[in-house]
Write a protein that holds these residues in place. Structure first.
Motif: not given
Length: 448
Positions: A337-362
């Motif tokens: 039916t397509g239910y809930g699918v429109k929420r998938l890509f915003p969630e993918i974006g959040k997960v992807y950014r965290q997955f590849h995140a880098r942080f300063p050593t300090a």
């Protein structure tokens, strides 16, 4: 347009010819992270290996041999599946036992395949034994025999150097736009992976069928959406293990695992009508063994949309069964039916950014200092454990090395505490996070 998975190399042969011994020798060279996460599968019949910069996936079929098999039928079936699914075949025979009718029968099968086959005679650990034990096997009429002692290493380098000639040096990506987000859709057969991809891309690019196992190998689709590019990887359904015959599905599982290895995020589909199964948790375990980000999609939600009691029970069961990945987002969706699918890509974006995140050593060292001040490391062998500093050593997933005076003395519970502090302090609430410990190098220290 496709991306290539690592070459799949299968070890086949009768029981007790040394397949597991060779598997263990080969896997000692692999660059593997042993994940202590509770609930992660401990099934070790496959491994990703790199030899001389050539990656491949090795599968040991030893796990499907039954000691009470007195006929060759089962072994024949094992060899047949290896021929069909693997890219290369290592066929092991027992040099001490000599040539058997089963060996000859399997060689006849292998001779008819176009796949490259290495005919290996095991349990030969010296040139003298090679002359003595190898001669009966020339009756098979194969072009080359590889003498080997999987136990002692005789002939091992020659075999591996021969194998390298048939392996790609690197895993290849073909014509993918820069920063393409790679998504692998995994799940049991008939859970709706292809249907979900069809819903996402909005057209029937794949054959969708109610017959389990329609998608035999991974199928890739490149999708451009807004300003982002996505590689959608549809995989063969991972079947449950049960009878010996079912265990032959190991090769199909490895095809899916090859796809998993080249994705950023694993989208694991769960059937809302059937509920979460043991095989679902095994698939989730595979994703964590390879350190992938994960999103759980409860598909076919439309079938229980009016049953509030069923919904509550299902969500409780999923939470209980996936307590080893509390960070994983869970979305209720329906490919039909397509239910809930429109929420998938915003969630993918959040997960992807965290997955590849880098942080300063300090910032990381301040976070470590605060964590230690809040909860000091325990004593180990009469002395206080000290954590000196930390740094991020990789992304995908974010991995942090903490330098300590006695890394082996740090209990898993304290490692989990630090992981949670890093996760909270860095806002990594949707992905796996790794914290490893290393000993401080002592300059000028004399070697004993």
């Amino acid at each position: 347009m496709t991306t290539e998975s690592p070459t799949l190399v299968a070890l086949i042969g009768r029981p007790n010819v040394g397949k597991s011994t060779l598997f263990n020798r080969m896997t000692r060279r692999r660059d593997a992270i042993v994940d202590p996460t509770p609930g992660v599968t401990r099934d070790r019949h496959y491994a990703r290996i790199t030899w001389e910069e050539h990656p491949f996936v090795l599968v040991d079929t030893g796990g499907i041999d039954d000691e009470d098999d007195t006929i060759t039928g089962h072994i024949r079936e094992q060899a047949s599946r290896a021929i069909d699914e693997a890219d290369l075949v290592l066929f092991l025979m027992d040099g001490r036992q000599g040539l058997t009718p089963s060996d000859a029968e399997i060689v006849d099968m292998l001779r008819r395949t176009e796949k490259k086959v290495f005919f290996v005679v095991n349990k030969i650990d010296s040139p003298e034994l090679e002359l003595e034990l190898l001669s009966p096997f020339w009756e098979l009429g194969v072009d080359k025999l590889w003498p080997l002692s999987a136990d002692h290493g005789y002939g091992y380098r020659s075999l591996m150097d021969g194998l390298v000639e048939y392996l790609e040096k690197t895993e290849v990506s073909l014509d993918l736009p820069e920063d393409t987000i790679k998504l692998a859709f995994l799940g049991r057969p008939n859970v709706g992976k292809s249907s979900m991809i069809n819903r996402i891309i909005g057209e029937e690019r794949m054959v969708v069928s109610d017959i389990a196992g329609t998608t035999r190998d991974a199928v890739d689709t490149l999708l451009s959406r807004d300003k982002y590019n996505y590689l959608l990887i549809d995989t063969a359904g991972i079947r449950r293990k049960g009878k010996t015959r079912d265990k032959l599905e190991k090769f199909s599982i490895l095809k899916a695992l090859g796809s998993l290895a080249r994705c950023d995020i694993a989208l694991v589909l769960i059937d809302a009508e059937e509920g979460i199964t043991e095989q679902d948790t095994k698939i989730i375990g595979y994703t964590q063994e390879q350190g992938r980000a994960i999103i759980l999609l409860i598909n076919k939600w439309d079938l229980i949309k009016d049953d509030l009691k069923r919904q509550k029970w299902l969500m409780q069961e999923i939470e209980l069964a996936t307590n080893f990945i509390p960070f994983a987002p869970v979305l209720k969706v329906s490919a039909k039916t397509g239910y809930g699918v429109k929420r998938l890509f915003p969630e993918i974006g959040k997960v992807y950014r965290q997955f590849h995140a880098r942080f300063p050593t300090a910032a990381l060292n301040q976070l470590l200092a605060d964590a230690v001040a809040h909860h000091s490391p325990p004593m180990y062998r009469g002395r206080r454990l000290k954590l000196y500093y930390t740094a991020q050593i990789k992304t995908a997933p974010p991995t942090f090395a903490v330098v300590a005076n006695a890394p082996k003395g740090i209990h898993f519970s304290y490692q989990r505490y630090l992981t949670n502090r890093f996760r909270e302090g860095l806002g990594l609430d949707r992905i796996p996070v790794r914290v490893v410990f290393k000993e401080r190098s002592r300059k000028g220290q004399k070697k004993k």
